[in-house]
Design a protein around this motif. Sequence first.
Motif, PDB file in Angstrom:
ATOM      1  N   ASN A  77      48.679  69.955  14.734  1.00  0.00           N
ATOM      2  CA  ASN A  77      50.064  69.562  15.028  1.00  0.00           C
ATOM      3  C   ASN A  77      50.847  70.678  15.693  1.00  0.00           C
ATOM      4  O   ASN A  77      52.002  70.942  15.344  1.00  0.00           O
ATOM      5  CB  ASN A  77      50.780  69.137  13.740  1.00  0.00           C
ATOM      6  N   THR A  78      50.224  71.321  16.677  1.00  0.00           N
ATOM      7  CA  THR A  78      50.832  72.493  17.289  1.00  0.00           C
ATOM      8  C   THR A  78      50.866  72.370  18.797  1.00  0.00           C
ATOM      9  O   THR A  78      49.909  71.885  19.412  1.00  0.00           O
ATOM     10  CB  THR A  78      50.042  73.756  16.909  1.00  0.00           C
ATOM     11  N   VAL A  79      51.948  72.825  19.386  1.00  0.00           N
ATOM     12  CA  VAL A  79      52.028  72.972  20.836  1.00  0.00           C
ATOM     13  C   VAL A  79      52.408  74.415  21.136  1.00  0.00           C
ATOM     14  O   VAL A  79      53.257  74.997  20.444  1.00  0.00           O
ATOM     15  CB  VAL A  79      53.017  71.963  21.466  1.00  0.00           C
ATOM     16  N   ILE A  80      51.754  74.979  22.135  1.00  0.00           N
ATOM     17  CA  ILE A  80      51.904  76.392  22.468  1.00  0.00           C
ATOM     18  C   ILE A  80      52.471  76.536  23.872  1.00  0.00           C
ATOM     19  O   ILE A  80      52.112  75.778  24.780  1.00  0.00           O
ATOM     20  CB  ILE A  80      50.553  77.111  22.411  1.00  0.00           C
ATOM     21  N   LEU A  81      53.332  77.521  24.060  1.00  0.00           N
ATOM     22  CA  LEU A  81      53.779  77.906  25.402  1.00  0.00           C
ATOM     23  C   LEU A  81      53.438  79.390  25.574  1.00  0.00           C
ATOM     24  O   LEU A  81      54.071  80.256  24.978  1.00  0.00           O
ATOM     25  CB  LEU A  81      55.275  77.681  25.596  1.00  0.00           C
ATOM     26  N   GLN A  82      52.395  79.648  26.349  1.00  0.00           N
ATOM     27  CA  GLN A  82      52.006  81.022  26.656  1.00  0.00           C
ATOM     28  C   GLN A  82      52.775  81.464  27.891  1.00  0.00           C
ATOM     29  O   GLN A  82      52.681  80.821  28.945  1.00  0.00           O
ATOM     30  CB  GLN A  82      50.500  81.109  26.912  1.00  0.00           C
ATOM     31  N   MET A  83      53.506  82.560  27.774  1.00  0.00           N
ATOM     32  CA  MET A  83      54.367  83.018  28.857  1.00  0.00           C
ATOM     33  C   MET A  83      53.913  84.410  29.297  1.00  0.00           C
ATOM     34  O   MET A  83      53.893  85.345  28.494  1.00  0.00           O
ATOM     35  CB  MET A  83      55.825  83.054  28.395  1.00  0.00           C
ATOM     36  N   LEU A  84      53.543  84.521  30.558  1.00  0.00           N
ATOM     37  CA  LEU A  84      53.097  85.790  31.142  1.00  0.00           C
ATOM     38  C   LEU A  84      54.077  86.213  32.228  1.00  0.00           C
ATOM     39  O   LEU A  84      54.850  85.408  32.742  1.00  0.00           O
ATOM     40  CB  LEU A  84      51.703  85.633  31.727  1.00  0.00           C
ATOM     41  N   SER A  85      53.991  87.480  32.600  1.00  0.00           N
ATOM     42  CA  SER A  85      54.803  88.021  33.697  1.00  0.00           C
ATOM     43  C   SER A  85      56.265  87.631  33.549  1.00  0.00           C
ATOM     44  O   SER A  85      56.892  87.135  34.494  1.00  0.00           O
ATOM     45  CB  SER A  85      54.248  87.526  35.041  1.00  0.00           C
ATOM     46  N   LEU A  86      56.803  87.836  32.390  1.00  0.00           N
ATOM     47  CA  LEU A  86      58.170  87.406  32.117  1.00  0.00           C
ATOM     48  C   LEU A  86      59.176  88.162  32.954  1.00  0.00           C
ATOM     49  O   LEU A  86      58.989  89.350  33.290  1.00  0.00           O
ATOM     50  CB  LEU A  86      58.476  87.578  30.629  1.00  0.00           C
ATOM     51  N   LYS A  87      60.255  87.459  33.293  1.00  0.00           N
ATOM     52  CA  LYS A  87      61.328  87.995  34.112  1.00  0.00           C
ATOM     53  C   LYS A  87      62.643  87.910  33.342  1.00  0.00           C
ATOM     54  O   LYS A  87      62.786  87.066  32.455  1.00  0.00           O
ATOM     55  CB  LYS A  87      61.450  87.177  35.398  1.00  0.00           C
ATOM     56  N   PRO A  88      63.624  88.725  33.701  1.00  0.00           N
ATOM     57  CA  PRO A  88      64.931  88.626  33.034  1.00  0.00           C
ATOM     58  C   PRO A  88      65.523  87.215  33.118  1.00  0.00           C
ATOM     59  O   PRO A  88      66.200  86.785  32.180  1.00  0.00           O
ATOM     60  CB  PRO A  88      65.768  89.646  33.795  1.00  0.00           C
ATOM     61  N   ASP A  89      65.249  86.505  34.199  1.00  0.00           N
ATOM     62  CA  ASP A  89      65.759  85.136  34.346  1.00  0.00           C
ATOM     63  C   ASP A  89      65.151  84.165  33.343  1.00  0.00           C
ATOM     64  O   ASP A  89      65.654  83.049  33.183  1.00  0.00           O
ATOM     65  CB  ASP A  89      65.488  84.603  35.765  1.00  0.00           C
ATOM     66  N   ASP A  90      64.082  84.562  32.663  1.00  0.00           N
ATOM     67  CA  ASP A  90      63.482  83.707  31.635  1.00  0.00           C
ATOM     68  C   ASP A  90      64.221  83.808  30.305  1.00  0.00           C
ATOM     69  O   ASP A  90      63.912  83.067  29.367  1.00  0.00           O
ATOM     70  CB  ASP A  90      62.014  84.094  31.419  1.00  0.00           C
ATOM     71  N   THR A  91      65.183  84.703  30.221  1.00  0.00           N
ATOM     72  CA  THR A  91      65.947  84.873  28.984  1.00  0.00           C
ATOM     73  C   THR A  91      66.714  83.599  28.647  1.00  0.00           C
ATOM     74  O   THR A  91      67.466  83.079  29.467  1.00  0.00           O
ATOM     75  CB  THR A  91      66.931  86.046  29.120  1.00  0.00           C
ATOM     76  N   ALA A  92      66.488  83.090  27.437  1.00  0.00           N
ATOM     77  CA  ALA A  92      67.113  81.842  26.997  1.00  0.00           C
ATOM     78  C   ALA A  92      66.666  81.538  25.573  1.00  0.00           C
ATOM     79  O   ALA A  92      65.758  82.186  25.050  1.00  0.00           O
ATOM     80  CB  ALA A  92      66.713  80.686  27.914  1.00  0.00           C
ATOM     81  N   VAL A  93      67.303  80.529  24.996  1.00  0.00           N
ATOM     82  CA  VAL A  93      66.775  79.929  23.772  1.00  0.00           C
ATOM     83  C   VAL A  93      65.788  78.851  24.197  1.00  0.00           C
ATOM     84  O   VAL A  93      66.130  77.997  25.022  1.00  0.00           O
ATOM     85  CB  VAL A  93      67.898  79.344  22.898  1.00  0.00           C
ATOM     86  N   TYR A  94      64.605  78.900  23.655  1.00  0.00           N
ATOM     87  CA  TYR A  94      63.555  77.940  24.007  1.00  0.00           C
ATOM     88  C   TYR A  94      63.419  76.894  22.897  1.00  0.00           C
ATOM     89  O   TYR A  94      63.328  77.241  21.718  1.00  0.00           O
ATOM     90  CB  TYR A  94      62.229  78.669  24.218  1.00  0.00           C
ATOM     91  N   TYR A  95      63.390  75.630  23.336  1.00  0.00           N
ATOM     92  CA  TYR A  95      63.329  74.501  22.406  1.00  0.00           C
ATOM     93  C   TYR A  95      62.062  73.691  22.632  1.00  0.00           C
ATOM     94  O   TYR A  95      61.675  73.415  23.778  1.00  0.00           O
ATOM     95  CB  TYR A  95      64.522  73.581  22.608  1.00  0.00           C
ATOM     96  N   CYS A  96      61.468  73.282  21.538  1.00  0.00           N
ATOM     97  CA  CYS A  96      60.359  72.354  21.551  1.00  0.00           C
ATOM     98  C   CYS A  96      60.917  70.942  21.376  1.00  0.00           C
ATOM     99  O   CYS A  96      61.880  70.749  20.626  1.00  0.00           O
ATOM    100  CB  CYS A  96      59.417  72.708  20.398  1.00  0.00           C
ATOM    101  N   ALA A  97      60.332  69.977  22.071  1.00  0.00           N
ATOM    102  CA  ALA A  97      60.829  68.607  21.999  1.00  0.00           C
ATOM    103  C   ALA A  97      59.668  67.626  21.990  1.00  0.00           C
ATOM    104  O   ALA A  97      58.586  67.922  22.518  1.00  0.00           O
ATOM    105  CB  ALA A  97      61.751  68.320  23.178  1.00  0.00           C
ATOM    106  N   ALA A  98      59.911  66.453  21.419  1.00  0.00           N
ATOM    107  CA  ALA A  98      58.876  65.434  21.318  1.00  0.00           C
ATOM    108  C   ALA A  98      59.443  64.062  21.659  1.00  0.00           C
ATOM    109  O   ALA A  98      60.614  63.778  21.415  1.00  0.00           O
ATOM    110  CB  ALA A  98      58.309  65.407  19.897  1.00  0.00           C
TER     111      ALA A  98
END
Length: 125
Positions: A77-98
């Motif tokens: 029951n898991t979903v993953i978001l692997q994030m590489l090469s992160l940039k300052p513009d990626d700064t945010a609150v991240y939400y999972c949704a179904a």
Amino acid sequence: QVQLVESGGGLVQAGGSLRLSCVASGRTFSRYDMGWFRQAPGKEREFVATISWSGDNTYYTDSVKGRFTISRGNAKNTVILQMLSLKPDDTAVYYCAARILNVEIATTPREYDHWGQGTQVTVSS
């Protein structure tokens, strides 16, 4: 009913990586398409990535293609978001949704029925 709990956010330098996890409660997780969204201060919530109920189909917003990967493990029951090469513009609150599985790709918040509480990702320059 599905309840979602995200984890894995944090502070990272530009170029670094993070792995976000979302664990869903309930016994029907495999019947849901899953998505990740993000919301920066003063901005609307925006689509990041989605994965179909089977895991066979994924879709990304252009700004993260080639850097982010969404995956799921229905047995856990898991979903993953692997994030590489992160940039300052990626700064945010991240939400999972179904949302209940659908043949159409969903990229707007209103198409999703269940949301997690969010996890903060901060990328420093």
